[in-house]
Scaffold this motif. Structure first.
Motif, PDB file in Angstrom:
ATOM      1  N   GLN A  32       0.821  -1.214   0.000  1.00 24.99           N
ATOM      2  CA  GLN A  32       0.000   0.000   0.000  1.00 24.99           C
ATOM      3  C   GLN A  32       0.856   1.266   0.000  1.00 24.99           C
ATOM      4  OE1 GLN A  32      -2.924  -0.157   3.209  1.00 24.99           O
ATOM      5  NE2 GLN A  32      -3.146  -2.371   2.922  1.00 24.99           N
ATOM      6  N   GLY A  33       2.166   1.084   0.025  1.00 26.63           N
ATOM      7  CA  GLY A  33       3.071   2.227  -0.029  1.00 26.63           C
ATOM      8  C   GLY A  33       3.565   2.714   1.311  1.00 26.63           C
ATOM      9  N   HIS A  34       3.205   2.013   2.398  1.00 23.98           N
ATOM     10  CA  HIS A  34       3.612   2.444   3.728  1.00 23.98           C
ATOM     11  C   HIS A  34       5.049   2.028   4.030  1.00 23.98           C
ATOM     12  CE1 HIS A  34      -0.495   3.540   4.351  1.00 23.98           C
ATOM     13  NE2 HIS A  34      -0.926   2.290   4.342  1.00 23.98           N
ATOM     14  N   GLN A  35       5.710   2.817   4.856  1.00 21.25           N
ATOM     15  CA  GLN A  35       7.008   2.435   5.391  1.00 21.25           C
ATOM     16  C   GLN A  35       6.779   1.610   6.652  1.00 21.25           C
ATOM     17  OE1 GLN A  35       8.923   6.334   5.829  1.00 21.25           O
ATOM     18  NE2 GLN A  35      10.214   5.868   4.058  1.00 21.25           N
ATOM     19  N   ILE A  36       7.516   0.505   6.779  1.00 18.41           N
ATOM     20  CA  ILE A  36       7.249  -0.426   7.861  1.00 18.41           C
ATOM     21  C   ILE A  36       8.529  -0.776   8.612  1.00 18.41           C
ATOM     22  CG2 ILE A  36       6.307  -2.672   8.515  1.00 18.41           C
ATOM     23  CD1 ILE A  36       4.212  -0.852   7.324  1.00 18.41           C
ATOM     24  N   VAL A  37       8.473  -0.643   9.935  1.00 19.97           N
ATOM     25  CA  VAL A  37       9.488  -1.184  10.825  1.00 19.97           C
ATOM     26  C   VAL A  37       8.799  -2.281  11.629  1.00 19.97           C
ATOM     27  CG1 VAL A  37      11.044  -0.751  12.769  1.00 19.97           C
ATOM     28  CG2 VAL A  37      10.749   0.993  10.988  1.00 19.97           C
ATOM     29  N   VAL A  38       9.372  -3.475  11.629  1.00 18.73           N
ATOM     30  CA  VAL A  38       8.788  -4.600  12.354  1.00 18.73           C
ATOM     31  C   VAL A  38       9.682  -4.942  13.541  1.00 18.73           C
ATOM     32  CG1 VAL A  38       7.927  -6.961  12.234  1.00 18.73           C
ATOM     33  CG2 VAL A  38       7.850  -5.511  10.199  1.00 18.73           C
ATOM     34  N   VAL A  39       9.087  -5.014  14.708  1.00 18.37           N
ATOM     35  CA  VAL A  39       9.790  -5.440  15.921  1.00 18.37           C
ATOM     36  C   VAL A  39       9.232  -6.799  16.321  1.00 18.37           C
ATOM     37  CG1 VAL A  39      10.233  -4.933  18.356  1.00 18.37           C
ATOM     38  CG2 VAL A  39      10.170  -3.067  16.679  1.00 18.37           C
ATOM     39  N   VAL A  40      10.114  -7.760  16.579  1.00 20.88           N
ATOM     40  CA  VAL A  40       9.636  -9.095  16.921  1.00 20.88           C
ATOM     41  C   VAL A  40      10.243  -9.583  18.228  1.00 20.88           C
ATOM     42  CG1 VAL A  40       9.124  -9.818  14.565  1.00 20.88           C
ATOM     43  CG2 VAL A  40      11.422 -10.160  15.494  1.00 20.88           C
ATOM     44  N   SER A  41       9.493 -10.459  18.887  1.00 19.53           N
ATOM     45  CA  SER A  41       9.960 -11.167  20.076  1.00 19.53           C
ATOM     46  C   SER A  41      10.587 -12.488  19.651  1.00 19.53           C
ATOM     47  CB  SER A  41       8.794 -11.446  21.018  1.00 19.53           C
ATOM     48  OG  SER A  41       8.148 -10.258  21.411  1.00 19.53           O
ATOM     49  N   ALA A  42      11.142 -13.193  20.606  1.00 25.07           N
ATOM     50  CA  ALA A  42      11.573 -14.566  20.359  1.00 25.07           C
ATOM     51  C   ALA A  42      10.354 -15.433  20.106  1.00 25.07           C
ATOM     52  CB  ALA A  42      12.359 -15.093  21.556  1.00 25.07           C
ATOM     53  N   MET A  43      10.539 -16.533  19.403  1.00 27.02           N
ATOM     54  CA  MET A  43       9.445 -17.475  19.177  1.00 27.02           C
ATOM     55  C   MET A  43       8.920 -17.971  20.517  1.00 27.02           C
ATOM     56  SD  MET A  43      11.235 -19.492  15.982  1.00 27.02           S
ATOM     57  CE  MET A  43       9.835 -20.527  15.549  1.00 27.02           C
ATOM     58  N   SER A  44       7.626 -18.203  20.608  1.00 29.46           N
ATOM     59  CA  SER A  44       7.008 -18.556  21.887  1.00 29.46           C
ATOM     60  C   SER A  44       7.696 -19.765  22.507  1.00 29.46           C
ATOM     61  CB  SER A  44       5.516 -18.839  21.701  1.00 29.46           C
ATOM     62  OG  SER A  44       5.320 -19.868  20.759  1.00 29.46           O
ATOM     63  N   LEU A  69      22.677 -14.589  26.662  1.00 30.42           N
ATOM     64  CA  LEU A  69      21.974 -15.808  26.275  1.00 30.42           C
ATOM     65  C   LEU A  69      20.584 -15.526  25.712  1.00 30.42           C
ATOM     66  CD1 LEU A  69      21.756 -18.947  26.268  1.00 30.42           C
ATOM     67  CD2 LEU A  69      20.853 -18.744  28.611  1.00 30.42           C
ATOM     68  N   VAL A  70      19.733 -14.859  26.512  1.00 25.05           N
ATOM     69  CA  VAL A  70      18.324 -14.744  26.114  1.00 25.05           C
ATOM     70  C   VAL A  70      18.122 -13.816  24.927  1.00 25.05           C
ATOM     71  CG1 VAL A  70      17.485 -15.335  28.413  1.00 25.05           C
ATOM     72  CG2 VAL A  70      17.841 -12.939  27.824  1.00 25.05           C
ATOM     73  N   SER A  71      19.075 -12.919  24.673  1.00 28.44           N
ATOM     74  CA  SER A  71      18.933 -12.017  23.524  1.00 28.44           C
ATOM     75  C   SER A  71      19.030 -12.760  22.194  1.00 28.44           C
ATOM     76  CB  SER A  71      20.003 -10.918  23.573  1.00 28.44           C
ATOM     77  OG  SER A  71      21.303 -11.463  23.435  1.00 28.44           O
ATOM     78  N   THR A  72      19.552 -14.000  22.219  1.00 29.28           N
ATOM     79  CA  THR A  72      19.682 -14.749  20.976  1.00 29.28           C
ATOM     80  C   THR A  72      18.329 -15.198  20.419  1.00 29.28           C
ATOM     81  OG1 THR A  72      19.970 -16.866  22.130  1.00 29.28           O
ATOM     82  CG2 THR A  72      21.963 -15.590  21.651  1.00 29.28           C
ATOM     83  N   GLY A  73      17.324 -15.297  21.284  1.00 29.22           N
ATOM     84  CA  GLY A  73      16.014 -15.742  20.820  1.00 29.22           C
ATOM     85  C   GLY A  73      15.440 -14.840  19.746  1.00 29.22           C
ATOM     86  N   GLN A  75      17.149 -12.904  17.803  1.00 26.81           N
ATOM     87  CA  GLN A  75      17.999 -12.917  16.614  1.00 26.81           C
ATOM     88  C   GLN A  75      17.543 -13.992  15.626  1.00 26.81           C
ATOM     89  OE1 GLN A  75      22.114 -12.540  17.569  1.00 26.81           O
ATOM     90  NE2 GLN A  75      22.820 -13.053  15.513  1.00 26.81           N
ATOM     91  N   VAL A  76      17.078 -15.107  16.145  1.00 23.81           N
ATOM     92  CA  VAL A  76      16.527 -16.158  15.284  1.00 23.81           C
ATOM     93  C   VAL A  76      15.306 -15.642  14.538  1.00 23.81           C
ATOM     94  CG1 VAL A  76      15.399 -18.420  15.280  1.00 23.81           C
ATOM     95  CG2 VAL A  76      17.396 -18.025  16.731  1.00 23.81           C
ATOM     96  N   THR A  77      14.411 -14.955  15.266  1.00 23.03           N
ATOM     97  CA  THR A  77      13.152 -14.513  14.664  1.00 23.03           C
ATOM     98  C   THR A  77      13.371 -13.463  13.589  1.00 23.03           C
ATOM     99  OG1 THR A  77      12.211 -14.801  16.881  1.00 23.03           O
ATOM    100  CG2 THR A  77      10.790 -13.861  15.205  1.00 23.03           C
ATOM    101  N   ILE A  78      14.253 -12.495  13.858  1.00 23.52           N
ATOM    102  CA  ILE A  78      14.433 -11.419  12.863  1.00 23.52           C
ATOM    103  C   ILE A  78      15.007 -11.961  11.562  1.00 23.52           C
ATOM    104  CG2 ILE A  78      14.595  -9.543  14.550  1.00 23.52           C
ATOM    105  CD1 ILE A  78      17.660  -9.615  14.193  1.00 23.52           C
ATOM    106  N   SER A  79      15.923 -12.896  11.664  1.00 21.25           N
ATOM    107  CA  SER A  79      16.520 -13.429  10.437  1.00 21.25           C
ATOM    108  C   SER A  79      15.500 -14.246   9.648  1.00 21.25           C
ATOM    109  CB  SER A  79      17.757 -14.273  10.764  1.00 21.25           C
ATOM    110  OG  SER A  79      17.455 -15.285  11.690  1.00 21.25           O
TER     111      SER A  79
END
Length: 415
Positions: A32-44, A69-73, A75-79
């Motif tokens: 639709q032409g919008h600029q998007i920034v997506v923020v994600v959590s680790a997988m449940s 350690l926990v920050s790696t969760g 990193q998996v989701t964003i990639s």
């Protein structure tokens, strides 16, 4: 064209299939032409899995290594999400909190955001890319990875929206908005079309798990339009707004009932009734970065002494007990510590309380009619909180929800 920051929680990205569904949703906005920034959590479940592994090695690992350690969760989701967007023909780049320039203090496991660098992020947006950011994390001045505490991805999303002056921050979760109370506890709970920032701040601080309190604080401070939506079905969600107009001021307006059974109560008995004692009790607890919630001080039966009672999060209960026994009691020259981690807090929230008397007495009467004893009381302009025995939590919520008219199908959905 609008700029949206969209945050997707752990359930929303809980599998590869769901990550693909998020990518489709994001593509729809981008098309639709919008600029998007997506923020994600680790997988449940991923953060819990990492914490469990750490506990098998060390029951009390250093906070710095826990953050690493926990920050790696995330990193998996964003990639994975960036890959899913590429598969759909959408240009996207993923970043950790450190890479995107989310600067925090050094309070590991509960850091606070101090600054966000937006130049690289804006450059990517101007190139037509979707920017995918790991929530819940940042980096301190010494380059150490930090995390923002549970629910911190909400804070990341709102903070990015504030820094970018986004048109809206959209929080996608497994519920379709903010309800009058938790529908899992009260089947008659209703979704609100909108709620004020002030009310949402109280709801979040009092135990509502829809949004993290710091996310709502950011939204209020920087006037970020905030909307809670479902990841799994279309709908308007709930808009969190600064507008406090109320359609009907003739009746007390209760927006919702919040509750929290993740609290514990501690009492220091027979403390000297002299100036400075409260500071001597709470100072060491504050120094340990433990947040205190409700506080009550009563005059003890023996003259010259008081009983000092307060609540903390349940997972801080044992540490707080140790601090009281090892530091506070010796500094006071004696005393006794009693604790109870089988309590719950139930709260009525609504801006309509400001202009109406009798809400508290009605609340107390409803609880009394159900045989529920009140242990502590706290009030403000727009909320009344009581501490009760944990076993009565669901009965209290359902009884109050009915007594204050929140069961009705036409419960105020315009404010």
């Amino acid at each position: 064209m609008a700029l949206y920051v969209q945050k997707f929680g752990g359930t929303s990205v809980g599998s590869v299939e769901r990550i693909k569904a998020v990518a489709e949703k994001v593509k729809g906005f981008r098309d639709q032409g919008h600029q998007i920034v997506v923020v994600v959590s680790a997988m449940s479940g991923e953060t819990n899995r990492l914490i469990e592994m750490a506990s098998q090695i060390n029951e009390e690992p250093t906070p710095r290594e826990m953050d690493m350690l926990v920050s790696t969760g995330e990193q998996v989701t964003i990639s994975l999400l960036a890959m899913a967007l590429h598969q759909l023909g959408v240009k996207a780049t993923s970043y950790t909190g450190a890479q995107i320039g989310i600067r925090t203090d050094s309070a590991h496991t509960r850091a606070r955001i101090q600054q966000i660098e937006t130049d690289e992020l804006r450059a990517d947006l101007d190139e037509g890319k979707v920017v995918v950011v790991a929530g819940f994390q940042g980096v301190d001045s010494e380059g150490n990875i930090t995390t923002l505490g549970r629910g911190g991805s909400d804070t990341t999303g709102v903070a990015l929206a504030a820094a970018l002056k986004a048109d809206e921050c959209q929080i996608y979760t497994d519920v379709d908005g903010v309800y009058t109370t938790d529908p899992r506890v009260c089947a008659k709970a209703r979704r609100l079309e909108s709620i004020t920032v002030e009310e949402m701040l109280e709801m979040a601080s009092l135990g509502s798990k829809v949004l993290q309190i710091r996310a709502v604080e950011f939204a209020g401070k920087y006037n970020v339009p905030l909307r809670v939506l479902s990841s799994f079905e279309d709908g308007p969600g709930t808009l969190i707004t600064a507008d406090e107009e109320i359609s009907n001021m003739e009746e007390p307006l209760i927006s919702g009932i919040a509750f929290n059974n993740n609290e514990a109560k501690l009492t220091v008995l027979s403390t000297p009734d002299v100036p400075g004692v409260a500071s001597r009790i709470l100072g060491p607890i504050s120094d340990a970065n433990i947040e205190v919630d409700m506080i009550v001080q009563n005059v003890a039966p023996t003259g010259g002494y008081t009983d000092f009672t307060f609540t903390v999060a349940k997972n801080d209960f044992r540490q707080t007990q140790r601090i009281l026994q090892e530091q506070v009691i010796p500094s006071l020259g004696g005393g006794e510590v009693r604790g109870d981690d089988k309590i719950a807090k139930v709260s009525l929230v609504g801006v309509g309380m400001r202009s109406h008397a009798g809400v508290a007495s009605r609340m107390f009467r409803v609880l009394a009619d159900e045989g529920i004893n009140i242990r502590m009381v706290s009030t403000s302009e727009i909320k009344i909180s009581v501490v009760i025995d944990e076993k009565f939590l669901e009965l209290a919520v359902r009884s109050l929800h009915t007594a204050f008219g929140l069961d009705k199908a036409d419960v105020s959905e315009e404010h």
